[in-house]
Scaffold this motif. Structure first.
Motif, PDB file in Angstrom:
ATOM      1  N   HIS A   1       0.856  -1.187   0.000  1.00 16.22           N
ATOM      2  CA  HIS A   1       0.000   0.000   0.000  1.00 16.22           C
ATOM      3  C   HIS A   1       0.891   1.235   0.000  1.00 16.22           C
ATOM      4  CE1 HIS A   1      -2.931   2.951   1.312  1.00 16.22           C
ATOM      5  NE2 HIS A   1      -3.851   2.093   0.895  1.00 16.22           N
ATOM      6  N   THR A   2       0.523   2.241  -0.743  1.00 13.04           N
ATOM      7  CA  THR A   2       1.372   3.425  -0.869  1.00 13.04           C
ATOM      8  C   THR A   2       1.482   4.221   0.428  1.00 13.04           C
ATOM      9  OG1 THR A   2      -0.466   4.730  -1.725  1.00 13.04           O
ATOM     10  CG2 THR A   2       0.970   3.662  -3.345  1.00 13.04           C
ATOM     11  N   ALA A   3       0.614   3.939   1.398  1.00 13.93           N
ATOM     12  CA  ALA A   3       0.697   4.639   2.686  1.00 13.93           C
ATOM     13  C   ALA A   3       1.644   3.935   3.662  1.00 13.93           C
ATOM     14  CB  ALA A   3      -0.691   4.763   3.309  1.00 13.93           C
ATOM     15  N   ASN A   4       2.177   2.755   3.293  1.00 13.34           N
ATOM     16  CA  ASN A   4       3.129   2.052   4.166  1.00 13.34           C
ATOM     17  C   ASN A   4       4.344   2.937   4.414  1.00 13.34           C
ATOM     18  OD1 ASN A   4       1.525  -0.209   4.175  1.00 13.34           O
ATOM     19  ND2 ASN A   4       2.910  -1.481   2.976  1.00 13.34           N
ATOM     20  N   ALA A   5       4.705   3.080   5.682  1.00 13.07           N
ATOM     21  CA  ALA A   5       5.889   3.867   6.040  1.00 13.07           C
ATOM     22  C   ALA A   5       7.114   2.958   6.063  1.00 13.07           C
ATOM     23  CB  ALA A   5       5.700   4.528   7.391  1.00 13.07           C
ATOM     24  N   LEU A   6       8.216   3.477   5.557  1.00 18.55           N
ATOM     25  CA  LEU A   6       9.461   2.712   5.525  1.00 18.55           C
ATOM     26  C   LEU A   6      10.183   2.838   6.863  1.00 18.55           C
ATOM     27  CD1 LEU A   6      10.649   3.734   1.970  1.00 18.55           C
ATOM     28  CD2 LEU A   6       9.607   1.577   2.677  1.00 18.55           C
ATOM     29  N   ARG A   7      10.812   1.713   7.258  1.00 20.21           N
ATOM     30  CA  ARG A   7      11.534   1.675   8.527  1.00 20.21           C
ATOM     31  C   ARG A   7      12.960   1.182   8.297  1.00 20.21           C
ATOM     32  NH1 ARG A   7       7.773  -2.080  11.927  1.00 20.21           N
ATOM     33  NH2 ARG A   7       7.968  -3.190   9.976  1.00 20.21           N
ATOM     34  N   ASN A   8      13.807   1.457   9.257  1.00 19.63           N
ATOM     35  CA  ASN A   8      15.178   0.977   9.214  1.00 19.63           C
ATOM     36  C   ASN A   8      15.181  -0.541   9.028  1.00 19.63           C
ATOM     37  OD1 ASN A   8      17.982   0.783   9.542  1.00 19.63           O
ATOM     38  ND2 ASN A   8      17.781   0.554  11.747  1.00 19.63           N
ATOM     39  N   GLY A   9      15.955  -1.024   8.070  1.00 18.50           N
ATOM     40  CA  GLY A   9      16.057  -2.454   7.816  1.00 18.50           C
ATOM     41  C   GLY A   9      15.098  -2.979   6.765  1.00 18.50           C
ATOM     42  N   ASP A  10      14.082  -2.189   6.395  1.00 16.30           N
ATOM     43  CA  ASP A  10      13.194  -2.625   5.317  1.00 16.30           C
ATOM     44  C   ASP A  10      14.001  -2.734   4.026  1.00 16.30           C
ATOM     45  OD1 ASP A  10      11.020  -2.610   7.012  1.00 16.30           O
ATOM     46  OD2 ASP A  10      10.081  -0.833   6.130  1.00 16.30           O
ATOM     47  N   ILE A  11      13.533  -3.566   3.135  1.00 17.62           N
ATOM     48  CA  ILE A  11      14.174  -3.724   1.829  1.00 17.62           C
ATOM     49  C   ILE A  11      13.146  -3.383   0.765  1.00 17.62           C
ATOM     50  CG2 ILE A  11      15.273  -5.346   0.235  1.00 17.62           C
ATOM     51  CD1 ILE A  11      16.128  -6.927   2.763  1.00 17.62           C
ATOM     52  N   VAL A  12      13.530  -2.532  -0.172  1.00 18.90           N
ATOM     53  CA  VAL A  12      12.649  -2.177  -1.273  1.00 18.90           C
ATOM     54  C   VAL A  12      13.219  -2.757  -2.560  1.00 18.90           C
ATOM     55  CG1 VAL A  12      11.680  -0.090  -0.242  1.00 18.90           C
ATOM     56  CG2 VAL A  12      13.781   0.074  -1.542  1.00 18.90           C
ATOM     57  N   LEU A  13      12.337  -3.174  -3.454  1.00 17.15           N
ATOM     58  CA  LEU A  13      12.732  -3.628  -4.778  1.00 17.15           C
ATOM     59  C   LEU A  13      12.425  -2.484  -5.735  1.00 17.15           C
ATOM     60  CD1 LEU A  13      13.800  -6.027  -6.453  1.00 17.15           C
ATOM     61  CD2 LEU A  13      11.419  -6.676  -6.836  1.00 17.15           C
ATOM     62  N   ILE A  14      13.468  -1.977  -6.359  1.00 14.06           N
ATOM     63  CA  ILE A  14      13.346  -0.812  -7.242  1.00 14.06           C
ATOM     64  C   ILE A  14      13.529  -1.258  -8.681  1.00 14.06           C
ATOM     65  CG2 ILE A  14      14.372   1.399  -7.886  1.00 14.06           C
ATOM     66  CD1 ILE A  14      15.229   1.713  -4.990  1.00 14.06           C
ATOM     67  N   GLU A  15      12.645  -0.783  -9.546  1.00 15.19           N
ATOM     68  CA  GLU A  15      12.780  -1.005 -10.983  1.00 15.19           C
ATOM     69  C   GLU A  15      13.257   0.304 -11.597  1.00 15.19           C
ATOM     70  OE1 GLU A  15      10.157  -2.811 -14.624  1.00 15.19           O
ATOM     71  OE2 GLU A  15       9.141  -1.521 -13.194  1.00 15.19           O
ATOM     72  N   ALA A  16      14.380   0.241 -12.330  1.00 11.98           N
ATOM     73  CA  ALA A  16      14.936   1.466 -12.913  1.00 11.98           C
ATOM     74  C   ALA A  16      15.818   1.134 -14.106  1.00 11.98           C
ATOM     75  CB  ALA A  16      15.757   2.218 -11.870  1.00 11.98           C
ATOM     76  N   ASN A  17      15.974   2.110 -14.990  1.00 13.86           N
ATOM     77  CA  ASN A  17      16.947   1.998 -16.074  1.00 13.86           C
ATOM     78  C   ASN A  17      18.338   2.071 -15.455  1.00 13.86           C
ATOM     79  OD1 ASN A  17      15.151   1.894 -18.259  1.00 13.86           O
ATOM     80  ND2 ASN A  17      14.863   4.105 -18.158  1.00 13.86           N
ATOM     81  N   PRO A  18      19.326   1.479 -16.104  1.00 12.94           N
ATOM     82  CA  PRO A  18      20.680   1.519 -15.550  1.00 12.94           C
ATOM     83  C   PRO A  18      21.170   2.941 -15.256  1.00 12.94           C
ATOM     84  CG  PRO A  18      20.605   0.017 -17.413  1.00 12.94           C
ATOM     85  CD  PRO A  18      19.272   0.697 -17.338  1.00 12.94           C
ATOM     86  N   GLU A  19      20.829   3.883 -16.130  1.00 10.51           N
ATOM     87  CA  GLU A  19      21.262   5.262 -15.944  1.00 10.51           C
ATOM     88  C   GLU A  19      20.583   5.916 -14.738  1.00 10.51           C
ATOM     89  OE1 GLU A  19      19.435   4.512 -18.993  1.00 10.51           O
ATOM     90  OE2 GLU A  19      21.267   3.605 -19.741  1.00 10.51           O
ATOM     91  N   ALA A  20      19.387   5.477 -14.400  1.00 12.16           N
ATOM     92  CA  ALA A  20      18.608   6.099 -13.326  1.00 12.16           C
ATOM     93  C   ALA A  20      18.829   5.441 -11.968  1.00 12.16           C
ATOM     94  CB  ALA A  20      17.118   6.034 -13.672  1.00 12.16           C
ATOM     95  N   LEU A  21      19.460   4.283 -11.948  1.00  9.45           N
ATOM     96  CA  LEU A  21      19.585   3.528 -10.709  1.00  9.45           C
ATOM     97  C   LEU A  21      20.347   4.278  -9.621  1.00  9.45           C
ATOM     98  CD1 LEU A  21      18.934   0.950  -9.248  1.00  9.45           C
ATOM     99  CD2 LEU A  21      20.961  -0.089 -10.264  1.00  9.45           C
TER     100      LEU A  21
END
Length: 112
Positions: free
Chosen positions: A62-82
């Motif tokens: 959910h977009t309202a989830n707050a991030l905390r220390n130790g959480d891991i996010v999976l990011i999708e990005a172009n190599p130039e934008a990473l």
């Protein structure tokens, strides 16, 4: 034997990367809701597509989830934008798992 046709670098397309990044203790993403991270990453052409919180993978967080220390996010990005995406939120590349004592000892013994 048939001749191999060589292609230039311009024909090599890496596409988009999926990268795990850890919310480090010093990350400015701590306490941010996922929708706030999207605003912070605006212009980087990157997006958070998954979240691991307390070792539970949320594939549609959910977009309202707050991030905390130790959480891991999976990011999708172009190599130039990473790099820009990681820098914009002060994220650690990869899981950011600290080495345990045994790994440190082995590395010291090898001279690494």
């Amino acid at each position: 034997m048939p001749a191999r046709e060589r292609f230039g670098v311009e024909s090599f397309d890496t596409g988009r990367y999926l990268t795990e990044a850890c919310i480090a203790p010093s990350s400015k993403a701590i306490g941010m809701a996922l929708y706030e991270t999207e605003t912070e990453q605006k212009g980087t052409d990157a997006q958070v597509i998954s979240l691991v919180c307390n070792e539970v993978r949320l594939t549609a967080p959910h977009t309202a989830n707050a991030l905390r220390n130790g959480d891991i996010v999976l990011i999708e990005a172009n190599p130039e934008a990473l790099a820009s995406a990681l820098d914009s939120l002060s994220l650690m590349f990869g899981k950011g798992k600290p080495k345990d004592k045994d790994e440190e000892t082995e590395a010291d013994e090898r001279g690494a």
